[in-house]
Write an enzyme that holds these catalytic residues in place. Structure first.
Site, PDB file in Angstrom:
ATOM      1  N   HIS A 328      -5.447   8.135 -44.368  1.00 41.53           N
ATOM      2  CA  HIS A 328      -5.357   8.458 -42.936  1.00 41.53           C
ATOM      3  C   HIS A 328      -3.967   8.999 -42.594  1.00 41.53           C
ATOM      4  CE1 HIS A 328      -5.605   7.706 -38.526  1.00 41.53           C
ATOM      5  NE2 HIS A 328      -4.337   7.363 -38.691  1.00 41.53           N
ATOM      6  N   GLU A 329      -2.915   8.308 -43.058  1.00 41.29           N
ATOM      7  CA  GLU A 329      -1.538   8.743 -42.756  1.00 41.29           C
ATOM      8  C   GLU A 329      -1.242  10.119 -43.353  1.00 41.29           C
ATOM      9  OE1 GLU A 329       0.548   7.341 -40.720  1.00 41.29           O
ATOM     10  OE2 GLU A 329      -0.824   5.676 -40.332  1.00 41.29           O
ATOM     11  N   GLU A 408      -5.702  11.069 -34.198  1.00 44.79           N
ATOM     12  CA  GLU A 408      -6.138   9.879 -34.939  1.00 44.79           C
ATOM     13  C   GLU A 408      -7.562  10.047 -35.460  1.00 44.79           C
ATOM     14  OE1 GLU A 408      -4.246   7.326 -35.900  1.00 44.79           O
ATOM     15  OE2 GLU A 408      -2.576   8.362 -34.937  1.00 44.79           O
TER      16      GLU A 408
END
Length: 468
Positions: A328-329, A408
């Site tokens: 995700h990051e 996000e």
């Protein structure tokens, strides 16, 4: 209607500086009341949602749900009182002429040191030092209460009182070592920059921000926390393999001892160009967190500064889940979110400096805050950036919050494309549980404040891929 017309006439008859001052004060209280209204709606959710909703049945057990509800309720109540104090304090400072008083006091102090009124930059630095010292002292009781009452009560605080004060003093000193030289150079550039000083000032702040981002993790963060390279092993190998698969130029992976001050979890990457590093909080890693380990016999040296709370063990994440969180990051990097945020930030910075250049000559702005005879550059920066721009800043903040939620979702989708949907799904549940996040929120409060989408929305977006 007649009353409104009369009040309109009275308003028009006020001097420009009084209208500016009243507008600033009214807008500040309008923002505060709006925030208080939103917080009230959210507190009502915390008070009334006492049982796990049906859609959360598979995600949270009733014990964790109740713990997170009480934690968030305590945080919300604390936020209400600290916010009220902050607003009243700010109002009293403005009404009682606190800013011109502090400026005059700064002039007296610098004068005793042999620097007369012509040394405006020296007086500005004294003013800044006194203002930040005042802010640190008045904020200290709130910080103490938050750390040693709320965070302690709910099992997150890992600090002793001695560690807390040592940390606070260190933060203050490091902040001054950066803030004072940077401010003095900025003021000097504005003074000598001529008609296009706003371009030079903006370029200077751009360079400073890039330098700070570059040196922060290597030179500033280690002053407060211990960073150790992630030991060779399966996890490090898997991280390097994943980074290579998306062409992420990884050079080092660190574990930071976040458990020395708190049991909250996190992970991030930093660095420019071909020199990227990943930092994992030890509280994120099931195998490395000190909170999951019983202290060895006779091992009490570290406990002088840090308290072991083995009764409140945190779950942490398995290697596969850590990789999913990193997926995700790294999605933020691959999708250009970091660069986009920097561009937006710098465009905003340039616009603000340009408008500052337009407004700095308006003597009414200074007179509105008690500066009738002098127009110090630092005071001008403070008045325009903090007070005059406040409506613009509120709108910008909301837009950035909306954009952040979009980013996000995109980063989650990227992790899903890497085949990490199932592990990210379970990692998000674990992190929510470990951090006592409350998964039910008022829709207006969520829309206005949440930079990350609510847990249920993120899980729903991952669910289809997980089931596949």
């Amino acid at each position: 209607a007649a009353a409104m017309a009369l009040s309109g006439d009275l308003w028009a008859e006020l001097p420009a500086e009084r209208r500016i001052f009243c507008s600033v004060l009214l807008f500040s209280w309008a923002v505060y009341l709006w925030e208080a209204f939103l917080a009230h709606r959210q507190r009502r959710v915390y008070r009334t949602t006492t049982h796990v909703p049906q859609e959360l049945g598979q995600i949270m057990d009733s014990e964790t749900f109740e713990k997170s509800r009480l934690y968030q309720l305590d945080k919300s109540t604390f936020s209400f009182w600290s916010g009220l104090y902050s607003e009243v304090e700010g109002t009293m400072i403005l009404l009682c002429g606190g800013i011109p008083f502090l400026w005059k006091l700064s002039g007296q102090i610098s004068g005793r040191a042999g620097f007369g009124p012509e040394y405006e930059i020296v007086q500005s630095l004294v003013f800044l030092l006194l203002a930040t010292l005042f802010s640190a002292v008045t904020g200290l009781p709130w910080s103490l209460y938050n750390t040693f009452v709320i965070e302690e009560k709910h099992g997150f605080n890992q600090q002793t009182l001695g560690f807390f004060f040592k940390d606070a003093i260190k933060k203050f000193v490091v902040t001054q070592c950066i803030l004072l030289p940077v401010t003095s150079l900025l003021l000097y550039i504005i003074k000598i920059g001529g008609d296009y000083f706003f371009i030079y000032a903006w370029l200077f702040t751009l360079v400073v921000s890039l330098v700070l981002v570059t040196i922060y993790a290597d030179y500033i963060a280690p002053l407060f926390d211990k960073f150790i390279p992630l030991p060779e092993g399966e996890l490090k190998q898997q991280i390097e393999t994943m980074a290579k698969s998306i062409d992420f130029p990884l050079t080092k992976v660190y574990v930071v001892e976040g458990s020395k001050r708190s049991s909250h979890s996190n992970a991030y990457f930093y660095g420019f160009f071909k020199n990227k590093r990943i930092v994992l909080f030890d509280t994120l890693l099931e195998d490395y967190s000190a909170l999951n380990k019983e202290p060895a016999e006779g091992e009490d040296g570290e406990n002088e500064e840090t308290k072991s709370k083995t009764k409140n063990k945190k779950q942490g994440c398995k290697n596969e889940e850590v990789l999913a969180v990193l997926g995700h990051e790294l999605g933020h990097w691959k999708l250009g979110h970091t660069v986009k945020n920097i561009i937006i930030s710098q465009m905003n910075s340039f616009l603000c400096f340009f408008l500052f250049a337009v407004l700095i000559g308006q003597k009414e702005l200074f007179a509105a805050f008690g500066f009738y005879d002098t127009q110090p550059t630092l005071i001008g920066l403070m008045i325009i950036f903090q007070f005059i721009f406040s409506p613009y800043n509120e709108v910008l903040s909301f837009c950035l919050t909306v954009l952040s939620r979009r980013f996000e979702f995109q980063a989650d989708a990227f992790a899903k494309e890497l085949g990490k949907a199932k592990d990210l799904y379970s990692a998000l549940i674990k992190l929510n549980k470990d951090n006592l996040g409350f998964p039910v929120s008022d829709w207006i409060f969520s829309m206005w404040h949440y930079s990350h989408p609510p847990l249920l929305e993120r899980l729903q977006a991952l669910k289809d891929a997980k089931q596949e």
